[in-house]
Every structure is written in C-alpha cells, then in structure tokens.
Scaffold this motif. Sequence first.
Motif, PDB file in Angstrom:
ATOM      1  N   ARG A 173     -13.941  -2.011  -5.392  1.00  0.00           N
ATOM      2  CA  ARG A 173     -14.321  -0.883  -5.304  1.00  0.00           C
ATOM      3  C   ARG A 173     -15.914  -0.610  -6.361  1.00  0.00           C
ATOM      4  NH1 ARG A 173      -8.902   0.367  -6.526  1.00  0.00           N
ATOM      5  NH2 ARG A 173      -8.227   1.380  -4.429  1.00  0.00           N
ATOM      6  N   ASN A 174     -15.813  -1.494  -7.374  1.00  0.00           N
ATOM      7  CA  ASN A 174     -16.836  -1.217  -8.381  1.00  0.00           C
ATOM      8  C   ASN A 174     -18.444  -1.005  -8.212  1.00  0.00           C
ATOM      9  OD1 ASN A 174     -14.918   0.473  -9.721  1.00  0.00           O
ATOM     10  ND2 ASN A 174     -14.792  -1.613 -11.036  1.00  0.00           N
ATOM     11  N   VAL A 175     -18.434  -2.133  -6.967  1.00  0.00           N
ATOM     12  CA  VAL A 175     -19.883  -2.917  -6.435  1.00  0.00           C
ATOM     13  C   VAL A 175     -20.252  -2.049  -5.264  1.00  0.00           C
ATOM     14  CG1 VAL A 175     -19.589  -5.291  -7.734  1.00  0.00           C
ATOM     15  CG2 VAL A 175     -18.839  -4.751  -5.040  1.00  0.00           C
ATOM     16  N   ASP A 176     -19.065  -0.990  -5.139  1.00  0.00           N
ATOM     17  CA  ASP A 176     -19.421  -0.443  -3.558  1.00  0.00           C
ATOM     18  C   ASP A 176     -19.211  -0.985  -2.619  1.00  0.00           C
ATOM     19  OD1 ASP A 176     -19.782   2.346  -4.901  1.00  0.00           O
ATOM     20  OD2 ASP A 176     -22.012   1.978  -5.031  1.00  0.00           O
ATOM     21  N   SER A 177     -17.680  -1.822  -1.887  1.00  0.00           N
ATOM     22  CA  SER A 177     -18.376  -2.082  -1.351  1.00  0.00           C
ATOM     23  C   SER A 177     -17.650  -1.549  -0.085  1.00  0.00           C
ATOM     24  CB  SER A 177     -16.543  -3.446  -0.991  1.00  0.00           C
ATOM     25  OG  SER A 177     -17.386  -4.848  -2.232  1.00  0.00           O
ATOM     26  N   PRO A 178     -17.873  -1.654   1.682  1.00  0.00           N
ATOM     27  CA  PRO A 178     -17.287  -0.765   2.529  1.00  0.00           C
ATOM     28  C   PRO A 178     -15.961  -0.530   2.515  1.00  0.00           C
ATOM     29  CG  PRO A 178     -19.532  -1.609   3.352  1.00  0.00           C
ATOM     30  CD  PRO A 178     -19.212  -2.318   1.927  1.00  0.00           C
ATOM     31  N   LEU A 179     -14.600   0.312   2.587  1.00  0.00           N
ATOM     32  CA  LEU A 179     -13.986   0.422   2.339  1.00  0.00           C
ATOM     33  C   LEU A 179     -13.044  -0.456   3.277  1.00  0.00           C
ATOM     34  CD1 LEU A 179     -10.967   1.155   0.954  1.00  0.00           C
ATOM     35  CD2 LEU A 179     -11.042   3.411   2.508  1.00  0.00           C
ATOM     36  N   ASP A 180     -13.676  -0.524   5.141  1.00  0.00           N
ATOM     37  CA  ASP A 180     -13.007  -1.023   5.790  1.00  0.00           C
ATOM     38  C   ASP A 180     -13.571  -2.465   5.422  1.00  0.00           C
ATOM     39  OD1 ASP A 180     -15.612  -1.000   5.950  1.00  0.00           O
ATOM     40  OD2 ASP A 180     -15.618  -0.698   8.680  1.00  0.00           O
ATOM     41  N   MET A 181     -14.470  -2.868   4.700  1.00  0.00           N
ATOM     42  CA  MET A 181     -14.460  -4.659   4.457  1.00  0.00           C
ATOM     43  C   MET A 181     -13.492  -5.077   3.223  1.00  0.00           C
ATOM     44  SD  MET A 181     -17.394  -6.557   2.247  1.00  0.00           S
ATOM     45  CE  MET A 181     -18.692  -6.034   3.935  1.00  0.00           C
ATOM     46  N   VAL A 182     -13.537  -4.078   2.542  1.00  0.00           N
ATOM     47  CA  VAL A 182     -12.445  -4.474   1.541  1.00  0.00           C
ATOM     48  C   VAL A 182     -11.124  -4.848   1.809  1.00  0.00           C
ATOM     49  CG1 VAL A 182     -10.949  -3.707  -0.666  1.00  0.00           C
ATOM     50  CG2 VAL A 182     -13.454  -2.444  -0.474  1.00  0.00           C
ATOM     51  N   ASP A 183     -10.622  -3.958   3.132  1.00  0.00           N
ATOM     52  CA  ASP A 183      -9.500  -4.371   3.814  1.00  0.00           C
ATOM     53  C   ASP A 183      -9.207  -5.625   4.496  1.00  0.00           C
ATOM     54  OD1 ASP A 183      -7.873  -1.644   2.737  1.00  0.00           O
ATOM     55  OD2 ASP A 183      -9.287  -0.865   4.553  1.00  0.00           O
ATOM     56  N   GLN A 184     -10.715  -5.690   4.899  1.00  0.00           N
ATOM     57  CA  GLN A 184     -10.506  -6.976   5.941  1.00  0.00           C
ATOM     58  C   GLN A 184     -10.833  -8.357   4.959  1.00  0.00           C
ATOM     59  OE1 GLN A 184     -13.875  -6.993   8.083  1.00  0.00           O
ATOM     60  NE2 GLN A 184     -14.432  -9.860   8.267  1.00  0.00           N
ATOM     61  N   LEU A 185     -11.300  -8.203   3.667  1.00  0.00           N
ATOM     62  CA  LEU A 185     -10.957  -9.056   3.126  1.00  0.00           C
ATOM     63  C   LEU A 185      -9.822  -9.214   2.186  1.00  0.00           C
ATOM     64  CD1 LEU A 185     -14.301  -8.712   1.228  1.00  0.00           C
ATOM     65  CD2 LEU A 185     -13.697 -11.060   2.203  1.00  0.00           C
ATOM     66  N   GLY A 186      -9.201  -7.982   2.020  1.00  0.00           N
ATOM     67  CA  GLY A 186      -7.823  -8.478   1.307  1.00  0.00           C
ATOM     68  C   GLY A 186      -6.769  -8.380   2.419  1.00  0.00           C
ATOM     69  N   GLY A 187      -7.098  -8.199   3.825  1.00  0.00           N
ATOM     70  CA  GLY A 187      -5.639  -8.418   4.692  1.00  0.00           C
ATOM     71  C   GLY A 187      -4.737  -7.489   4.746  1.00  0.00           C
ATOM     72  N   TRP A 188      -5.046  -6.376   4.386  1.00  0.00           N
ATOM     73  CA  TRP A 188      -4.711  -4.608   4.926  1.00  0.00           C
ATOM     74  C   TRP A 188      -4.680  -4.079   5.633  1.00  0.00           C
ATOM     75  CZ3 TRP A 188      -7.512  -5.450  -0.084  1.00  0.00           C
ATOM     76  CH2 TRP A 188      -6.592  -5.895  -1.605  1.00  0.00           C
ATOM     77  N   SER A 189      -3.678  -3.806   5.650  1.00  0.00           N
ATOM     78  CA  SER A 189      -3.567  -2.982   7.664  1.00  0.00           C
ATOM     79  C   SER A 189      -4.762  -2.090   7.940  1.00  0.00           C
ATOM     80  CB  SER A 189      -2.519  -2.407   7.517  1.00  0.00           C
ATOM     81  OG  SER A 189      -1.122  -3.717   7.587  1.00  0.00           O
ATOM     82  N   LEU A 190      -4.856  -1.857   9.042  1.00  0.00           N
ATOM     83  CA  LEU A 190      -5.730  -1.428   9.402  1.00  0.00           C
ATOM     84  C   LEU A 190      -5.486   0.047   9.662  1.00  0.00           C
ATOM     85  CD1 LEU A 190      -7.822  -3.473  12.301  1.00  0.00           C
ATOM     86  CD2 LEU A 190      -8.305  -3.450  10.066  1.00  0.00           C
ATOM     87  N   ARG A 191      -6.448   1.247   8.850  1.00  0.00           N
ATOM     88  CA  ARG A 191      -6.319   2.570   8.916  1.00  0.00           C
ATOM     89  C   ARG A 191      -6.726   2.842   9.805  1.00  0.00           C
ATOM     90  NH1 ARG A 191      -5.737   3.546   2.930  1.00  0.00           N
ATOM     91  NH2 ARG A 191      -6.213   1.424   2.159  1.00  0.00           N
ATOM     92  N   SER A 192      -7.871   2.852  11.133  1.00  0.00           N
ATOM     93  CA  SER A 192      -8.622   4.312  12.230  1.00  0.00           C
ATOM     94  C   SER A 192      -8.542   2.767  13.002  1.00  0.00           C
ATOM     95  CB  SER A 192      -9.526   4.789  11.256  1.00  0.00           C
ATOM     96  OG  SER A 192     -10.572   3.349  11.583  1.00  0.00           O
ATOM     97  N   VAL A 193      -8.488   3.184  14.540  1.00  0.00           N
ATOM     98  CA  VAL A 193      -8.301   3.079  15.993  1.00  0.00           C
ATOM     99  C   VAL A 193     -10.114   2.532  15.520  1.00  0.00           C
ATOM    100  CG1 VAL A 193      -8.872   3.446  18.303  1.00  0.00           C
ATOM    101  CG2 VAL A 193      -7.236   4.386  16.693  1.00  0.00           C
TER     102      VAL A 193
END
Length: 214
Positions: A173-193
């Motif tokens: 977050r602190n280096v302004d990573s795109p949210l969907d990239m963070v989810d992809q890197l962390g293996g979190w479930s996708l938030r949108s279609v």
Amino acid sequence: IVNLCIQEQGLECSNPFAKVYLPSITDAKKRHPVSIPDLINLSNECTKVDDDIRHLVAIIINTGMRLSEALGLLVTDLHLNEKIPYVIIQPHNHRRLKTQASERIVPLLGVSLWAAKQIQTNNFSKYCFPRYIIDDICKSNSASSTLNKWLKTIGNSNNVIHGIRHSWRDRLRNVDSPLDMVDQLGGWSLRSVGQNYGSGYSLETMNKYMVLIT
C-alpha cells in the motif's frame, strides 16, 4: 437452502429465517502487522541462524505467503535461474490452497530470495520444509506454534507469523501498488468482474513494485 426447498416443493409459507440479524463479532482478537524495525531484525536473525525454521520465516517476509502455502512448497516450485527469480504457489496432494485465486506466482527478492537459495542448495527432499510434512500431509499447526514463540522474542510480544502477511500488504500500500495487483500477489479473491478479464499483471511489472518494498 430453505428458500430452495420452499420453491421446489411449492410450499405455501415464507422463510422463517429471512431477515435474521447476525451481529458482527466485535471481540475478535485483531492481528497486528509486524513493524518494519521488527522485520529488519527478523531478516537479520534469519540469515544469522540459517536453519530451516528461519528459512521458512524469511521466505514469507518478502512474498506475503500464508504459512500453509510456504510449508507446502516443493523445491521444484522455486525458479531461481530466471532473469526474475520467482516462486509458484500451486496446489499439491499434500497441501491444497485456500481459494482458486491463491494459485499464483510471486517474485523472489531480498531475504526471501536468500532463503529460497538456501533451501535449494541444502535440501535433499522434494519438500522445501520436510520437517512439517508427515505422511504426505502438511502440518501447519505445529509450525505456527513454534514460529510464534520465536517471533515474540524479536521485538513486539504481539508478533505472530500471520502478522508478516498483514505488514506485507501495508508495505505494498505504501508504495502505491494497484489494489488488483496486491490481490494478485497475495492470492486474495478477486473483487470485481473486471479483474477476471485478461491474464493479470506480468512478472516484470509485479517485480517493479516488489523491489520498492524490499
């Protein structure tokens, strides 16, 4: 299920469980992120002690993997001879993944890359952490207890292994990573279609942000 039964059976009644209020749990113990100073101390201690327990902590520090994901790695999941070294997190017979989105690749940098090299060089098993694979089953509970005891001796007494994953997300977050990239890197479930479209971020693009947090 109740609604389905009413419809399928043509019952002349309403669902008695409709509009039931379930209050949120407010007394759940919050996991605290491991602080940056403590992460630095942990990294230094890992390289100093240099055993399989410390390799496990180190490989999580800069990848944000869940403990079970790291414990279940095979040596063949580590790709260290590429231009950008990376780890594949994928399901195995001895360890399944939490969700479909958990299957991913993550660049290896810093102390996590060091740990992966130590594992590949010194391991004579197909498992990265054979100590915790018993009868081809990944035993994460015993590992969690051992690691948490050690982590509490490094800095804050609230430090636990899962707190490293929390701090890893904060670092992105602190280096302004795109949210969907963070989810992809962390293996979190996708938030949108829309996140299901395309192949996701490339290893090269993810690496640019990972370098910033390492």
